[in-house]
Design a protein around this motif. Structure first.
Motif, mmCIF file in Angstrom:
data_model
loop_
_atom_site.group_PDB
_atom_site.id
_atom_site.type_symbol
_atom_site.label_atom_id
_atom_site.label_comp_id
_atom_site.label_asym_id
_atom_site.label_seq_id
_atom_site.Cartn_x
_atom_site.Cartn_y
_atom_site.Cartn_z
ATOM 1 N N SER A 92 0.821 -1.211 0.000
ATOM 2 C CA SER A 92 0.000 0.000 0.000
ATOM 3 C C SER A 92 0.853 1.259 0.000
ATOM 4 O O SER A 92 0.407 2.322 -0.402
ATOM 5 N N GLN A 93 2.078 1.162 0.453
ATOM 6 C CA GLN A 93 3.033 2.258 0.331
ATOM 7 C C GLN A 93 4.428 1.643 0.430
ATOM 8 O O GLN A 93 4.571 0.489 0.822
ATOM 9 N N VAL B 33 1.423 -0.085 7.542
ATOM 10 C CA VAL B 33 0.994 0.928 8.516
ATOM 11 C C VAL B 33 2.225 1.463 9.249
ATOM 12 O O VAL B 33 2.790 0.779 10.107
ATOM 13 N N PHE B 48 -6.003 4.178 9.964
ATOM 14 C CA PHE B 48 -5.693 3.954 8.549
ATOM 15 C C PHE B 48 -6.930 3.406 7.864
ATOM 16 O O PHE B 48 -7.891 2.999 8.514
ATOM 17 N N ARG B 49 -6.903 3.425 6.546
ATOM 18 C CA ARG B 49 -8.106 3.031 5.788
ATOM 19 C C ARG B 49 -7.697 2.128 4.633
ATOM 20 O O ARG B 49 -6.657 2.340 4.003
ATOM 21 N N THR B 119 -8.106 1.222 13.225
ATOM 22 C CA THR B 119 -7.136 1.898 14.092
ATOM 23 C C THR B 119 -6.196 0.862 14.657
ATOM 24 O O THR B 119 -6.624 -0.163 15.197
#
Lengths: 155, 145
Positions: A92-93, B33, B48-49, B119
């Motif tokens: 995602s990143q 994350v 986060f989503r 979260t």
């Protein structure tokens, strides 16, 4: 869970991408991106090209580098892999190399290849972009390898 | 290691949870994350989503500290904001559920709906204050039908 990729199941899985009667040659292989020496906090980029006429199923990622002193920097150096055929990134990143691939801890201990959770089919004549942002120290001769199976349609 | 399984378990999970009409397509994916530096003895909540275009199936969890530090006894908990569903019954030691690289002892497959807000709570019991990264490794399921 630790995901496994039994060769016979890979064989069955890849056939969904071809006509049922296709004769396929499926061979284990590795494609690699050579990022070279990355200065502290610098960016590096390379592209792995899957040649025309061959498809690739990626099941794992491994990092290798030349200087053992930079071990800690693989925790701070971030990597992203993007598949050009779908434009879908692997993560995602950008994330630490130590989190997204396996790597060699020192000159004598080699970690097993970090498996993906699911095989990724990458068609021929496409590419995987590999981008890395270095940490606070130089990383020497970083190589990122994608491990998997090469598929060639026969006849 | 609790569970080893073939990647085709994921296919079976999808077959049970999605219809053929939905034409699910699967790609490997990791939700990353980043957790800011957190002082010893303190906690931080990191919202986060998920992507809005794909459900995510968690298969394993990974963790690294950017300075390569150990985080003995530090804990995480992940909560789905809407349903208040927790990933773990109570906050769990990172070393119990994550490996220092990836593919920790997450025992099965957990589905999180596309676009979900979550979260992550990180409690730094000790071991340094530098930033951490968590990864939820798994697959994105894109639905077209």
């Amino acid at each position: 869970m630790r995901i496994q990729f039994p060769p016979s199941e890979i064989d069955a899985w890849v056939r969904q991408f071809y006509v049922p009667t296709a004769a396929l040659l499926i061979q284990p292989t590795t494609y690699k991106a050579e990022l070279g020496t990355i200065a502290a906090n610098a960016n590096a980029y390379d592209q792995i090209t899957i040649p025309d006429g061959v498809d690739f199923v990626c099941i794992g990622v491994q990092a290798d580098f030349d200087n053992v002193n930079s071990l800690g920097d693989l925790f701070g150096a971030n990597m992203q892999l993007t598949d050009s055929s779908t434009e879908n990134p692997f993560f995602s990143q950008a994330a630490p190399i130590a989190l997204t691939s396996s790597f060699i801890w020192d000159s004598s201990i080699t970690d097993a290849v970090q498996a993906l959770s699911y095989p990724r089919f990458i068609p021929g004549n496409s590419s995987i972009a590999v981008s890395v942002t270095g940490d606070s120290a130089q990383i020497d001769l970083l190589t990122i390898s994608l491990v998997g199976f090469k598929i060639r349609k026969l006849g | 290691m609790l569970n080893f399984c073939s990647f085709q378990e994921i296919d079976r999970f999808i077959a049970q949870n999605y219809s053929l009409k939905q034409r699910p397509r699967v790609d490997n994916y990791s939700v990353i994350v980043p957790v800011p530096a957190t002082a010893d003895g303190s906690s931080i909540d990191v919202p986060f989503r998920l992507n809005g275009n794909a459900d995510f199936l968690i298969c394993s969890l990974g963790f690294v500290n950017v300075a390569g530090l150990a985080v003995a006894q530090s804990t995480i908990q992940i909560v789905e904001n809407g349903s208040n569903e927790k990933l773990f019954d109570s906050a769990v030691s990172i070393r119990t559920i994550c490996s220092t690289q990836a593919q920790g002892d997450f025992p099965g497959i957990r589905r999180i709906a596309r676009g979900s807000a979550l979260t992550l709570t990180f409690s730094n019991v000790g071991g340094g204050v530098s930033a951490n990264f968590f990864a939820m490794h798994g697959v994105n399921v894109y639905v077209y039908g």
